[in-house]
Design a protein around this motif. Sequence first.
Motif, PDB file in Angstrom:
ATOM      1  N   LEU A 146       1.097   4.078   2.419  1.00 51.99           N
ATOM      2  CA  LEU A 146       0.671   3.988   1.024  1.00 51.99           C
ATOM      3  C   LEU A 146       1.855   3.906   0.069  1.00 51.99           C
ATOM      4  CD1 LEU A 146      -2.103   4.628   2.300  1.00 51.99           C
ATOM      5  CD2 LEU A 146      -2.593   6.062   0.324  1.00 51.99           C
ATOM      6  N   PRO A 147       2.809   4.839   0.111  1.00 53.75           N
ATOM      7  CA  PRO A 147       3.955   4.698  -0.787  1.00 53.75           C
ATOM      8  C   PRO A 147       4.804   3.468  -0.497  1.00 53.75           C
ATOM      9  CG  PRO A 147       4.272   6.555   0.703  1.00 53.75           C
ATOM     10  CD  PRO A 147       2.854   6.104   0.866  1.00 53.75           C
ATOM     11  N   ALA A 148       4.951   3.097   0.773  1.00 50.09           N
ATOM     12  CA  ALA A 148       5.752   1.915   1.096  1.00 50.09           C
ATOM     13  C   ALA A 148       5.128   0.660   0.508  1.00 50.09           C
ATOM     14  CB  ALA A 148       5.906   1.777   2.609  1.00 50.09           C
ATOM     15  N   ALA A 149       3.796   0.544   0.575  1.00 47.79           N
ATOM     16  CA  ALA A 149       3.126  -0.624   0.002  1.00 47.79           C
ATOM     17  C   ALA A 149       3.353  -0.699  -1.501  1.00 47.79           C
ATOM     18  CB  ALA A 149       1.632  -0.576   0.322  1.00 47.79           C
ATOM     19  N   VAL A 150       3.362   0.454  -2.168  1.00 43.29           N
ATOM     20  CA  VAL A 150       3.632   0.464  -3.605  1.00 43.29           C
ATOM     21  C   VAL A 150       5.040  -0.054  -3.880  1.00 43.29           C
ATOM     22  CG1 VAL A 150       3.845   1.928  -5.647  1.00 43.29           C
ATOM     23  CG2 VAL A 150       1.998   2.344  -4.008  1.00 43.29           C
ATOM     24  N   GLY A 151       6.020   0.462  -3.141  1.00 42.00           N
ATOM     25  CA  GLY A 151       7.390   0.021  -3.344  1.00 42.00           C
ATOM     26  C   GLY A 151       7.606  -1.434  -2.979  1.00 42.00           C
ATOM     27  N   LEU A 152       6.983  -1.882  -1.893  1.00 36.35           N
ATOM     28  CA  LEU A 152       7.120  -3.283  -1.492  1.00 36.35           C
ATOM     29  C   LEU A 152       6.567  -4.217  -2.557  1.00 36.35           C
ATOM     30  CD1 LEU A 152       6.198  -2.857   2.260  1.00 36.35           C
ATOM     31  CD2 LEU A 152       8.268  -3.992   1.448  1.00 36.35           C
ATOM     32  N   ARG A 153       5.417  -3.869  -3.120  1.00 39.13           N
ATOM     33  CA  ARG A 153       4.828  -4.707  -4.161  1.00 39.13           C
ATOM     34  C   ARG A 153       5.705  -4.728  -5.418  1.00 39.13           C
ATOM     35  NH1 ARG A 153       0.919  -8.773  -5.166  1.00 39.13           N
ATOM     36  NH2 ARG A 153       0.181  -8.531  -7.307  1.00 39.13           N
ATOM     37  N   MET A 154       6.314  -3.576  -5.733  1.00 39.30           N
ATOM     38  CA  MET A 154       7.229  -3.542  -6.874  1.00 39.30           C
ATOM     39  C   MET A 154       8.416  -4.482  -6.654  1.00 39.30           C
ATOM     40  SD  MET A 154       7.490   0.503  -7.831  1.00 39.30           S
ATOM     41  CE  MET A 154       6.287   1.321  -8.895  1.00 39.30           C
ATOM     42  N   ALA A 155       8.944  -4.479  -5.437  1.00 42.69           N
ATOM     43  CA  ALA A 155      10.132  -5.282  -5.140  1.00 42.69           C
ATOM     44  C   ALA A 155       9.809  -6.751  -4.887  1.00 42.69           C
ATOM     45  CB  ALA A 155      10.853  -4.706  -3.927  1.00 42.69           C
ATOM     46  N   ALA A 156       8.578  -7.043  -4.440  1.00 46.01           N
ATOM     47  CA  ALA A 156       8.174  -8.419  -4.129  1.00 46.01           C
ATOM     48  C   ALA A 156       6.831  -8.704  -4.793  1.00 46.01           C
ATOM     49  CB  ALA A 156       8.089  -8.622  -2.616  1.00 46.01           C
ATOM     50  N   PRO A 157       6.790  -8.757  -6.142  1.00 51.19           N
ATOM     51  CA  PRO A 157       5.506  -8.907  -6.840  1.00 51.19           C
ATOM     52  C   PRO A 157       4.816 -10.234  -6.581  1.00 51.19           C
ATOM     53  CG  PRO A 157       7.347  -9.119  -8.366  1.00 51.19           C
ATOM     54  CD  PRO A 157       7.930  -8.660  -7.074  1.00 51.19           C
ATOM     55  N   GLU A 158       5.542 -11.204  -6.025  1.00 46.75           N
ATOM     56  CA  GLU A 158       4.940 -12.503  -5.736  1.00 46.75           C
ATOM     57  C   GLU A 158       4.169 -12.518  -4.429  1.00 46.75           C
ATOM     58  OE1 GLU A 158       8.649 -12.343  -3.376  1.00 46.75           O
ATOM     59  OE2 GLU A 158       8.038 -11.671  -5.382  1.00 46.75           O
ATOM     60  N   ARG A 159       4.281 -11.452  -3.624  1.00 46.84           N
ATOM     61  CA  ARG A 159       3.616 -11.413  -2.330  1.00 46.84           C
ATOM     62  C   ARG A 159       2.346 -10.576  -2.417  1.00 46.84           C
ATOM     63  NH1 ARG A 159       7.413 -12.264   2.024  1.00 46.84           N
ATOM     64  NH2 ARG A 159       5.623 -12.032   3.432  1.00 46.84           N
ATOM     65  N   PRO A 160       1.204 -11.102  -1.961  1.00 46.65           N
ATOM     66  CA  PRO A 160       0.007 -10.257  -1.842  1.00 46.65           C
ATOM     67  C   PRO A 160       0.301  -9.075  -0.932  1.00 46.65           C
ATOM     68  CG  PRO A 160      -0.530 -12.577  -1.496  1.00 46.65           C
ATOM     69  CD  PRO A 160       0.956 -12.492  -1.504  1.00 46.65           C
ATOM     70  N   MET A 161      -0.230  -7.893  -1.301  1.00 52.67           N
ATOM     71  CA  MET A 161       0.120  -6.668  -0.586  1.00 52.67           C
ATOM     72  C   MET A 161      -1.135  -5.946  -0.126  1.00 52.67           C
ATOM     73  SD  MET A 161       2.946  -5.090   0.268  1.00 52.67           S
ATOM     74  CE  MET A 161       3.927  -6.094  -0.864  1.00 52.67           C
ATOM     75  N   VAL A 162      -1.252  -5.733   1.190  1.00 51.03           N
ATOM     76  CA  VAL A 162      -2.397  -5.031   1.761  1.00 51.03           C
ATOM     77  C   VAL A 162      -1.882  -3.960   2.713  1.00 51.03           C
ATOM     78  CG1 VAL A 162      -4.479  -5.207   3.163  1.00 51.03           C
ATOM     79  CG2 VAL A 162      -3.881  -7.065   1.596  1.00 51.03           C
ATOM     80  N   ALA A 163      -2.296  -2.726   2.490  1.00 46.05           N
ATOM     81  CA  ALA A 163      -1.987  -1.641   3.412  1.00 46.05           C
ATOM     82  C   ALA A 163      -3.236  -1.329   4.230  1.00 46.05           C
ATOM     83  CB  ALA A 163      -1.520  -0.397   2.657  1.00 46.05           C
ATOM     84  N   VAL A 164      -3.121  -1.366   5.548  1.00 45.55           N
ATOM     85  CA  VAL A 164      -4.220  -1.018   6.445  1.00 45.55           C
ATOM     86  C   VAL A 164      -3.871   0.331   7.060  1.00 45.55           C
ATOM     87  CG1 VAL A 164      -5.591  -1.702   8.427  1.00 45.55           C
ATOM     88  CG2 VAL A 164      -4.660  -3.455   6.900  1.00 45.55           C
ATOM     89  N   VAL A 165      -4.642   1.357   6.709  1.00 47.15           N
ATOM     90  CA  VAL A 165      -4.242   2.727   6.977  1.00 47.15           C
ATOM     91  C   VAL A 165      -5.420   3.516   7.540  1.00 47.15           C
ATOM     92  CG1 VAL A 165      -3.065   4.726   5.979  1.00 47.15           C
ATOM     93  CG2 VAL A 165      -2.840   2.503   4.880  1.00 47.15           C
ATOM     94  N   GLY A 166      -5.169   4.328   8.544  1.00 45.52           N
ATOM     95  CA  GLY A 166      -6.179   5.265   9.006  1.00 45.52           C
ATOM     96  C   GLY A 166      -6.350   6.387   7.997  1.00 45.52           C
ATOM     97  N   ASP A 167      -7.518   7.020   7.997  1.00 43.38           N
ATOM     98  CA  ASP A 167      -7.730   8.086   7.012  1.00 43.38           C
ATOM     99  C   ASP A 167      -6.821   9.278   7.269  1.00 43.38           C
ATOM    100  OD1 ASP A 167      -9.159   8.642   9.326  1.00 43.38           O
ATOM    101  OD2 ASP A 167     -10.986   9.265   8.305  1.00 43.38           O
ATOM    102  N   GLY A 168      -6.542   9.583   8.545  1.00 43.88           N
ATOM    103  CA  GLY A 168      -5.609  10.665   8.837  1.00 43.88           C
ATOM    104  C   GLY A 168      -4.220  10.377   8.302  1.00 43.88           C
ATOM    105  N   SER A 169      -3.782   9.116   8.388  1.00 46.81           N
ATOM    106  CA  SER A 169      -2.489   8.735   7.844  1.00 46.81           C
ATOM    107  C   SER A 169      -2.499   8.733   6.324  1.00 46.81           C
ATOM    108  CB  SER A 169      -2.104   7.342   8.355  1.00 46.81           C
ATOM    109  OG  SER A 169      -2.052   7.292   9.761  1.00 46.81           O
ATOM    110  N   ALA A 170      -3.595   8.239   5.746  1.00 54.88           N
ATOM    111  CA  ALA A 170      -3.667   8.121   4.285  1.00 54.88           C
ATOM    112  C   ALA A 170      -3.563   9.476   3.599  1.00 54.88           C
ATOM    113  CB  ALA A 170      -4.966   7.429   3.888  1.00 54.88           C
TER     114      ALA A 170
END
Length: 562
Positions: free
Chosen positions: A434-458
């Motif tokens: 979850l936090p990595a997807a936020v940072g990745l989208r900030m750094a690469a706003p031109e790329r669609p960003m999808v995080a696929v996460v288990g509930d235990g991980s989330a």
Amino acid sequence: MLTVRDVTFDVLRRHGMTTLFANPGSTEVPLLCGLPDDLSFVLALHEGSVVGMATGVAIATRRPALALLHTTAGLGNAVGAIATARVNRAPLVVIVGQQDRRHLALEPFLTGRLAGLAGDYPVWFDQPPRAQDVPGAIARAWHEAQTWRGPALVVVPMDDWPAEMDPHEVIAAPRQLIRAGRPPELRDTLGTSAAPDMRDVLAIDLHSSADVVPELAALVAEARTPVIVAGSGADSSRTWAALVALAEHLGCPVWQESFGARAGFPQDHALHAGVLPAGRAQQRAALGGHDLVLVVGAAALRHYPYQPGPLVEEGTRIAVVTDDPAEAHRSPADLAVLGPPATVCEGLLAELGVPAEAGRTWRTGERDPGVTGPGPGEPMSARHVLAALAVRLAPDTVVVEETPSSRPDLHRILPARRPLGFVSAAMGGLGFALPAAVGLRMAAPERPMVAVVGDGSAIYGVQALWSAVRYQVGALFVVLANGRYAVMDRLADMHEGGKAPWPSFEEVSLSGLARSFGCPAIRVEDHDHLLAVLDEVVPTLPTRTEPLLLDVAVVPDTVFRP
């Protein structure tokens, strides 16, 4: 059966450390008595002199020299000389004796509390966890000392030397290491009489596209049935292009390293063979029949859980290309090349006569997930969710994964089609996606960003949703909610050690947690609803500024596929 001492002597011979400088004590007697005739012993009357003489040899030859010290007293007496060696950039391998492992817990007489005793002056320090790891630790110390130009210390308990060592035991260090980006006369290879100091390294542009490593090219050219293993360090457009060209030129399969944090090769390419299985025996079978394993952008090779036996079949050679010294130093390879993977692979292509423009593009077809929606009366599973994403996400989408029980399905159904198309946590701990997807989208706003996460991980990273809202990060978070740590349940089933004590947690609502942080969220409990939401949301991903969490109810997989 060989002993640790026998194998260590072979390591010393291979690396040219045939002179031992020492002022020995009782903990060194099992190593030194009956020293082979081809190894020389030089006595000094104080440990400072031991290290000082070895330092002189290292300065003259520009290669690591060997010093042997006696537990706490010896290492303590030598600290000043070790500091001098470091400042003088003199590469040393320092073996420090220790009391018998079998009663170290009782702190017997002559026990050494050795970690940290020499402060920050060693460039590397190791206390091998098993006797059988000692030869590899000493071989790695040679590479660490040579790379970082200073003393590398290895602590060896006295009962390790006579311990038996299986001939299939892996020695965690390369037989030969070459630093790319330097002309042949400066190359630091085994068997040369002199190696350069760090100024020579800094004087060379390691990013030159003209780098050629003839030794690597010779290994590849001689191979009849090579195979490539691509790792996270190969996740760049230049390296993808070079590896595509190389694989197509050789007509060889390309595996993804196990537990890789990123994809090192286009996973929809016809030569992509899949992700290497995690077990050593399964990896050995997957790589069987190949006479050369070329690992690019990773160490050789990563496993879990432990299985005995060799890494590869007898007669198979391993070559590693990486820009990470630690990966190179711990790889049990015939040849390790330390340098930028893209640069080294481009040089390899040039040496093999492959046109420079080859591999610049690769096939990107429509994803065929091989999975449809659930049948009548069938509950929705992670595979159904991944298949729905696969046919909707654009090729340039960044997929951040943290769903351990479904990761093999994600690799198969949702392959990476662009560099940075797959991102995961290589360490294994939860709370990354979850936090990595936020940072990745900030750094690469031109790329669609999808995080696929288990509930235990989330649950471990859910606080990042507040930041996504606050800073208008338009990522899509797809939570596969089965209300349990499914991968742990499967591992417990495989263990056959009785019922696992941990409960499920179906009452936890990820959509509720998301809303508490101000993040829009939708609870999805059937497949038709999922498709409708994805059809609405996925087209907005390239320009979206509002995060969204989908809390998707799925049943846990009944079969664990590591």
